[in-house]
Motif scaffolding. Structure first.
Motif, PDB file in Angstrom:
ATOM      1  N   ARG A 277       0.803  -1.219   0.125  1.00 24.51           N
ATOM      2  CA  ARG A 277       0.155  -0.021  -0.083  1.00 24.51           C
ATOM      3  C   ARG A 277       1.091   1.149   0.229  1.00 24.51           C
ATOM      4  O   ARG A 277       0.541   2.325  -0.694  1.00 24.51           O
ATOM      5  CB  ARG A 277      -0.984  -0.064   1.078  1.00 24.51           C
ATOM      6  CG  ARG A 277      -1.987  -1.185   1.259  1.00 24.51           C
ATOM      7  CD  ARG A 277      -2.726  -1.265   2.396  1.00 24.51           C
ATOM      8  NE  ARG A 277      -3.665  -0.095   2.476  1.00 24.51           N
ATOM      9  CZ  ARG A 277      -4.975  -0.143   2.226  1.00 24.51           C
ATOM     10  NH1 ARG A 277      -5.280  -1.068   1.328  1.00 24.51           N
ATOM     11  NH2 ARG A 277      -5.594   1.014   2.294  1.00 24.51           N
ATOM     12  N   ALA A 281       1.098   4.142  -2.845  1.00 19.11           N
ATOM     13  CA  ALA A 281       0.935   5.552  -2.493  1.00 19.11           C
ATOM     14  C   ALA A 281       1.927   6.375  -3.173  1.00 19.11           C
ATOM     15  O   ALA A 281       1.763   7.537  -3.411  1.00 19.11           O
ATOM     16  CB  ALA A 281       0.388   5.777  -0.919  1.00 19.11           C
TER      17      ALA A 281
ATOM     18  N   HIS B 239      -5.395  14.643  -0.577  1.00 17.53           N
ATOM     19  CA  HIS B 239      -4.199  15.692  -1.036  1.00 17.53           C
ATOM     20  C   HIS B 239      -3.549  16.248   0.091  1.00 17.53           C
ATOM     21  O   HIS B 239      -2.120  16.022  -0.171  1.00 17.53           O
ATOM     22  CB  HIS B 239      -5.055  17.046  -1.573  1.00 17.53           C
ATOM     23  CG  HIS B 239      -5.493  16.804  -3.015  1.00 17.53           C
ATOM     24  ND1 HIS B 239      -6.759  17.640  -3.334  1.00 17.53           N
ATOM     25  CD2 HIS B 239      -5.680  15.760  -3.957  1.00 17.53           C
ATOM     26  CE1 HIS B 239      -7.005  17.256  -4.681  1.00 17.53           C
ATOM     27  NE2 HIS B 239      -6.588  15.816  -4.814  1.00 17.53           N
ATOM     28  N   LEU B 242      -1.017  13.266   0.805  1.00 16.20           N
ATOM     29  CA  LEU B 242      -0.177  12.926  -0.237  1.00 16.20           C
ATOM     30  C   LEU B 242       1.117  14.046  -0.289  1.00 16.20           C
ATOM     31  O   LEU B 242       2.255  13.770  -0.541  1.00 16.20           O
ATOM     32  CB  LEU B 242      -0.679  13.226  -1.663  1.00 16.20           C
ATOM     33  CG  LEU B 242      -0.058  12.464  -2.884  1.00 16.20           C
ATOM     34  CD1 LEU B 242       0.035  10.699  -2.698  1.00 16.20           C
ATOM     35  CD2 LEU B 242      -0.833  12.625  -4.085  1.00 16.20           C
ATOM     36  N   PHE B 294       1.634   8.175   3.751  1.00 16.65           N
ATOM     37  CA  PHE B 294       1.330   7.187   2.476  1.00 16.65           C
ATOM     38  C   PHE B 294       0.288   6.178   2.809  1.00 16.65           C
ATOM     39  O   PHE B 294      -0.808   5.880   1.885  1.00 16.65           O
ATOM     40  CB  PHE B 294       2.609   6.255   2.102  1.00 16.65           C
ATOM     41  CG  PHE B 294       3.552   7.246   1.316  1.00 16.65           C
ATOM     42  CD1 PHE B 294       3.089   8.066   0.072  1.00 16.65           C
ATOM     43  CD2 PHE B 294       4.940   7.074   1.447  1.00 16.65           C
ATOM     44  CE1 PHE B 294       4.006   8.726  -0.641  1.00 16.65           C
ATOM     45  CE2 PHE B 294       5.869   7.690   0.657  1.00 16.65           C
ATOM     46  CZ  PHE B 294       5.402   8.500  -0.485  1.00 16.65           C
ATOM     47  N   LEU B 295       0.099   5.714   3.918  1.00 18.82           N
ATOM     48  CA  LEU B 295      -0.979   4.703   4.272  1.00 18.82           C
ATOM     49  C   LEU B 295      -2.013   5.262   4.332  1.00 18.82           C
ATOM     50  O   LEU B 295      -3.242   4.953   3.895  1.00 18.82           O
ATOM     51  CB  LEU B 295      -0.638   3.801   5.557  1.00 18.82           C
ATOM     52  CG  LEU B 295       0.396   2.760   5.325  1.00 18.82           C
ATOM     53  CD1 LEU B 295       0.612   2.119   6.789  1.00 18.82           C
ATOM     54  CD2 LEU B 295       0.010   1.899   4.591  1.00 18.82           C
ATOM     55  N   TYR B 297      -2.972   8.041   2.853  1.00 22.49           N
ATOM     56  CA  TYR B 297      -3.502   8.303   1.407  1.00 22.49           C
ATOM     57  C   TYR B 297      -4.102   7.210   0.807  1.00 22.49           C
ATOM     58  O   TYR B 297      -4.960   7.066   0.154  1.00 22.49           O
ATOM     59  CB  TYR B 297      -2.312   8.793   0.612  1.00 22.49           C
ATOM     60  CG  TYR B 297      -2.558   9.100  -0.849  1.00 22.49           C
ATOM     61  CD1 TYR B 297      -3.542  10.198  -1.356  1.00 22.49           C
ATOM     62  CD2 TYR B 297      -2.414   8.022  -1.881  1.00 22.49           C
ATOM     63  CE1 TYR B 297      -3.758  10.525  -2.547  1.00 22.49           C
ATOM     64  CE2 TYR B 297      -2.788   8.202  -3.199  1.00 22.49           C
ATOM     65  CZ  TYR B 297      -3.207   9.396  -3.560  1.00 22.49           C
ATOM     66  OH  TYR B 297      -3.880   9.742  -4.915  1.00 22.49           O
ATOM     67  N   ALA B 298      -3.375   6.022   0.949  1.00 23.41           N
ATOM     68  CA  ALA B 298      -3.786   4.598   0.298  1.00 23.41           C
ATOM     69  C   ALA B 298      -5.365   4.353   0.713  1.00 23.41           C
ATOM     70  O   ALA B 298      -6.191   4.087  -0.076  1.00 23.41           O
ATOM     71  CB  ALA B 298      -2.824   3.419   0.645  1.00 23.41           C
ATOM     72  N   ASP B 299      -5.385   4.703   2.132  1.00 25.07           N
ATOM     73  CA  ASP B 299      -6.833   4.354   2.601  1.00 25.07           C
ATOM     74  C   ASP B 299      -7.645   5.328   1.909  1.00 25.07           C
ATOM     75  O   ASP B 299      -9.130   4.776   1.555  1.00 25.07           O
ATOM     76  CB  ASP B 299      -6.804   4.810   4.233  1.00 25.07           C
ATOM     77  CG  ASP B 299      -5.983   3.631   4.963  1.00 25.07           C
ATOM     78  OD1 ASP B 299      -5.695   2.746   4.442  1.00 25.07           O
ATOM     79  OD2 ASP B 299      -5.958   3.755   6.221  1.00 25.07           O
ATOM     80  N   ARG B 301      -7.685   6.780  -1.084  1.00 24.82           N
ATOM     81  CA  ARG B 301      -7.988   6.549  -2.457  1.00 24.82           C
ATOM     82  C   ARG B 301      -8.365   5.158  -2.820  1.00 24.82           C
ATOM     83  O   ARG B 301      -9.252   4.918  -3.763  1.00 24.82           O
ATOM     84  CB  ARG B 301      -6.555   6.907  -3.273  1.00 24.82           C
ATOM     85  CG  ARG B 301      -6.421   6.218  -4.733  1.00 24.82           C
ATOM     86  CD  ARG B 301      -5.411   7.212  -5.466  1.00 24.82           C
ATOM     87  NE  ARG B 301      -5.289   6.820  -6.922  1.00 24.82           N
ATOM     88  CZ  ARG B 301      -4.233   7.177  -7.826  1.00 24.82           C
ATOM     89  NH1 ARG B 301      -3.483   8.313  -7.290  1.00 24.82           N
ATOM     90  NH2 ARG B 301      -4.380   6.836  -9.074  1.00 24.82           N
ATOM     91  N   TRP B 302      -7.688   4.246  -2.177  1.00 21.38           N
ATOM     92  CA  TRP B 302      -8.315   3.016  -2.719  1.00 21.38           C
ATOM     93  C   TRP B 302      -9.204   2.013  -1.569  1.00 21.38           C
ATOM     94  O   TRP B 302      -9.284   1.012  -1.788  1.00 21.38           O
ATOM     95  CB  TRP B 302      -6.972   2.012  -3.152  1.00 21.38           C
ATOM     96  CG  TRP B 302      -6.313   2.480  -4.191  1.00 21.38           C
ATOM     97  CD1 TRP B 302      -6.737   2.696  -5.351  1.00 21.38           C
ATOM     98  CD2 TRP B 302      -4.726   3.192  -4.025  1.00 21.38           C
ATOM     99  NE1 TRP B 302      -5.843   3.243  -6.100  1.00 21.38           N
ATOM    100  CE2 TRP B 302      -4.825   3.512  -5.522  1.00 21.38           C
ATOM    101  CE3 TRP B 302      -3.834   3.235  -3.297  1.00 21.38           C
ATOM    102  CZ2 TRP B 302      -3.550   4.379  -5.762  1.00 21.38           C
ATOM    103  CZ3 TRP B 302      -2.800   3.996  -3.462  1.00 21.38           C
ATOM    104  CH2 TRP B 302      -2.401   4.364  -4.904  1.00 21.38           C
ATOM    105  N   GLY B 303      -9.251   2.968  -0.348  1.00 25.40           N
ATOM    106  CA  GLY B 303     -10.137   1.983   0.782  1.00 25.40           C
ATOM    107  C   GLY B 303      -9.526   1.574   1.636  1.00 25.40           C
ATOM    108  O   GLY B 303      -8.169   1.242   1.619  1.00 25.40           O
ATOM    109  N   LYS B 304      -9.831   1.176   2.856  1.00 26.69           N
ATOM    110  CA  LYS B 304      -8.966   0.776   4.099  1.00 26.69           C
ATOM    111  C   LYS B 304      -8.873  -0.914   3.694  1.00 26.69           C
ATOM    112  O   LYS B 304      -9.880  -1.241   3.222  1.00 26.69           O
ATOM    113  CB  LYS B 304      -9.667   1.081   5.178  1.00 26.69           C
ATOM    114  CG  LYS B 304      -9.445   2.489   5.740  1.00 26.69           C
ATOM    115  CD  LYS B 304     -10.216   2.648   7.120  1.00 26.69           C
ATOM    116  CE  LYS B 304     -10.073   4.307   7.335  1.00 26.69           C
ATOM    117  NZ  LYS B 304     -10.441   4.650   8.703  1.00 26.69           N
TER     118      LYS B 304
END
Lengths: 380, 305
Positions: A277, A281, B239, B242, B294-295, B297-299, B301-304
């Protein structure tokens, strides 16, 4: 500052996407897999681009006089983002739209404009760019292909290499030497069926038929093929590159392919791992940083500011973004780079690995950032 | 899409630049007792008096001008508490004191600016609270180029009427702006040095090995600044995460380059390089550092998971 798209911009993007949904065939990914310079994609572009022109979406930013609609600079970039992200169905014709056409409008004779611009605006012109040579890659000004004046003609001898789209091009935007140094370079618009031109494809990692060697042996062209004056070539090419440095919105395809890679991993229950992940990112951050740096160039252009160093910074960032996404795919979805089930990932990889080399090496951009942006002294 | 400042923001930026201009050279002095930081009391007072810390409240300036200010103030070699005052305080209620110190998720250890702060803000997933300080903060010695301190256990915490997620997002933007500015200030300092310092008969900044690394650093810093301004404009949590993640992830490498090209001069307390790089070292670990951002952001953008 406003980082939101206007309603007008959103409507334009929707219009482009609707067009792509309607016109691209169901097996388009397999066609795009071959690369923008391939016979398959070039032939497709000759049916696709006329439809794009018919819909007013090929050269909307060009002046109405030459088939455009005087649309804003941002629409040109929205169009570019959607086309590149879709696998560039315009093939090599994107060059006509982005810089060859605008260069001809600025430097071409009336006859050259009348001859070349209408076919470009109609989506029926295939060009190649005759820049690099075996001894002149990043150091383009050291090119040796020579054009000797002979009465009303020029006789051209020399060799070009890494020439994209040459196999199917009708016309070459050729740099050749008429004198010494940077001031001794001229541009010629050379029909590729002129006797004495030989094209050999170079098998490569970046798509079928994408790069070539082109040999010019006693190629005789009328002086009317010269674009601008004899010593004006470097000025013309600098203008062209200012248009082209951020001409391909690579971050858009990378960003969308990254989403597709994540979707693929999720489908395998393989996207819960924190390391994966984080890497996704990190690649997304590189894409968005590149996007913002490119948007700054577009914004400056839209406001009529002269080209500065922003494009050099943007180019470096775009290279990093492309590589981070393809590295992510190959590290965590290695099986997708064999077989035919994941053509889009493979096509993205082949486009990404050339990013730091095509249209000027990334290291040349770093030189320019160092000297022009950071005001560091020139080396010995 | 318009990436230039509006007229008011441009004027604000120009006036701020003039106020900061004096600090650039003024910062090139040693601090009494070889201190690791140089608190800009005079600059702090000038900015407060001119109302600069309230920019985010002004419709035509907003959080974009405030974030740009945090970035620009961080470029000068004196340190002031700007990030929390400019980007949090306007959203925490009226008549809050400043300077502020901030602690997120009860992170252990010394807190930046606590010795100067008149209040400590706590951000947790469930609440935003404030404790006014009246002698409860104790300074501690630190490697970081900030006034660092610890607070006692007897703080009087008062809940604030503020959405924790909104404040967390604003704090990510503030940290990204400050870290980007600190690195940009350090880079400018190194650029001055490598243009003049000669070895092998030429300025060391003329060597391509030096140029390419500094140019790459400039690309990262510039990209981070734009990501930060975008986050300040949209206040979108994705945003913000990121922007912070991007600059935190590159801060280590940029800091290494800055010290490497300043050579032994950069290891002294006479040159102010350490005042930028040892702020960067603190900021790059805030809120869990780049991995956590980063994590986050990942949550988004792409869901937890």
């Amino acid at each position: 500052m406003d980082f939101a798209w206007s309603d007008e911009n959103d409507a334009f993007r929707t219009r482009v996407r609707d067009f792509l949904d309607r016109v691209l065939p169901s097996d388009w990914d397999a066609t795009a897999r071959h690369g923008p310079g391939s016979r398959e994609q070039t032939e497709f572009s000759l049916s696709f681009c006329p439809q794009l022109a018919e819909a007013g979406l090929l050269v909307p930013h060009w002046p109405a006089e030459w088939g455009g609609a005087d649309r804003p600079t941002w629409e040109h970039f929205i169009l570019g983002e959607e086309m590149w992200a879709a696998g560039e169905p315009r093939g090599g014709q994107y060059m006509n739209v982005n810089w060859i056409g605008p260069v001809l409008m600025r430097y071409g004779s009336d006859a050259q404009k009348q001859r070349y611009l209408p076919p470009m605006a109609a989506g029926r012109a295939i060009w190649c760019q005759g820049f690099s040579e075996p001894g002149a890659g990043s150091d383009l000004a050291s090119l040796r292909t020579r054009a000797l004046r002979d009465g009303d003609d020029y006789v051209i001898n020399g060799q070009k290499i890494w020439t994209s789209y040459a196999g199917l091009a009708e016309t070459c935007f050729l740099l050749a030497r008429t004198g010494e140094g940077r001031n001794g370079i001229a541009v010629f618009l050379v029909p590729m069926d002129t006797p004495g031109i030989e094209v050999r494809a170079i098998p490569s990692l970046i798509g079928h038929g994408d790069i070539h060697e082109v040999f010019f042996t006693d190629v005789r062209v009328p002086a009317s093929c010269r674009l601008g004056d004899e010593g004006e070539g470097w000025t013309i090419i600098s203008y062209a590159l200012a248009n082209e440095r951020v001409g391909i919105p690579r971050y858009e395809m990378s960003s969308r392919e990254l989403d597709a890679m994540v979707a693929q991993l999720k489908a395998r229950d393989g996207f819960d791992n924190a390391v994966i992940r984080t890497r996704a990112a990190e690649a997304a951050a590189a894409c968005d940083a590149a996007r913002m740096l490119v948007y700054r160039v577009v914004d400056e252009r839209a406001r009529g500011e002269p080209p500065g160093t922003a494009a050099n910074l943007a180019r470096v960032a775009v290279v990093e973004a492309d590589h981070k996404v393809t590295d992510f795919g190959m590290d965590f979805l290695p099986d997708c780079y064999s077989g035919t089930d994941h053509a889009a990932f493979q096509a993205h990889h082949e486009r990404a690995i050339v990013t730091g080399i095509a249209a000027g090496a990334a290291e040349i951009q770093l030189n320019l950032v160092a000297r022009r942006h950071l005001d560091l002294p020139k080396g010995a | 899409m318009r990436l230039a400042f509006n007229e008011d923001q441009a004027t604000f930026s120009t006036v701020l630049g003039q106020m900061l201009g004096d600090e650039v050279e003024a910062g090139f002095h040693t601090v009494e007792g070889w201190g690791r930081y140089d608190y800009g009391h005079a600059l702090d007072a000038r900015l407060e008096e001119a109302g600069f810390f309230d920019a985010a409240r002004e419709e035509d300036l907003g959080t974009v001008a405030a974030a740009a200010m945090v970035h620009d103030v961080a470029r000068v070699p004196v340190v002031i508490e700007c990030a929390a005052s400019a980007l949090l305080r306007p959203f925490l209620g009226d008549d809050l004191p400043r300077p502020l110190a901030v602690v997120v998720d009860d992170a252990p250890g010394a807190i930046r600016f606590l010795p100067q702060a008149r209040a400590l803000v706590s951000i947790t997933p469930d609440a935003v609270r404030l404790a006014r300080l009246d002698g409860q903060a104790e300074p501690v010695e630190s490697l970081y180029a900030y006034p660092m301190g610890v607070a006692g256990q007897d703080l009087d915490w008062q809940p604030l009427d503020a959405d924790p997620q909104t404040i967390r997002t604003l704090w990510q933007i503030a940290l990204a702006a400050e870290l980007g500015g600190v690195l940009d200030g350090g880079l400018a300092s190194v650029l001055r040095y490598v243009r003049e310092r000669e070895q092998f008969g030429r300025p060391i900044g003329s060597f391509q090995g030096v140029q390419h690394r500094l140019a790459t650093d400039a690309v990262w810093i510039d990209g981070a600044r734009l990501l930060t301004l975008r986050a300040a404009s949209t206040r979108d949590p994705a945003h913000a995460a990121l922007a912070l993640a991007h600059i935190q992830s590159h801060a280590t490498r940029i800091g290494y380059d800055l010290h490497q090209f300043m050579g032994a001069m950069g290891l002294t307390l006479e040159h102010p390089l350490h005042r930028w790089t040892y702020r960067a070292r603190a900021l790059r670990a805030e809120m869990g550092g780049a991995p956590q951002a980063f994590l986050d952001y990942a949550d988004t953008r792409w869901g937890k998971p």
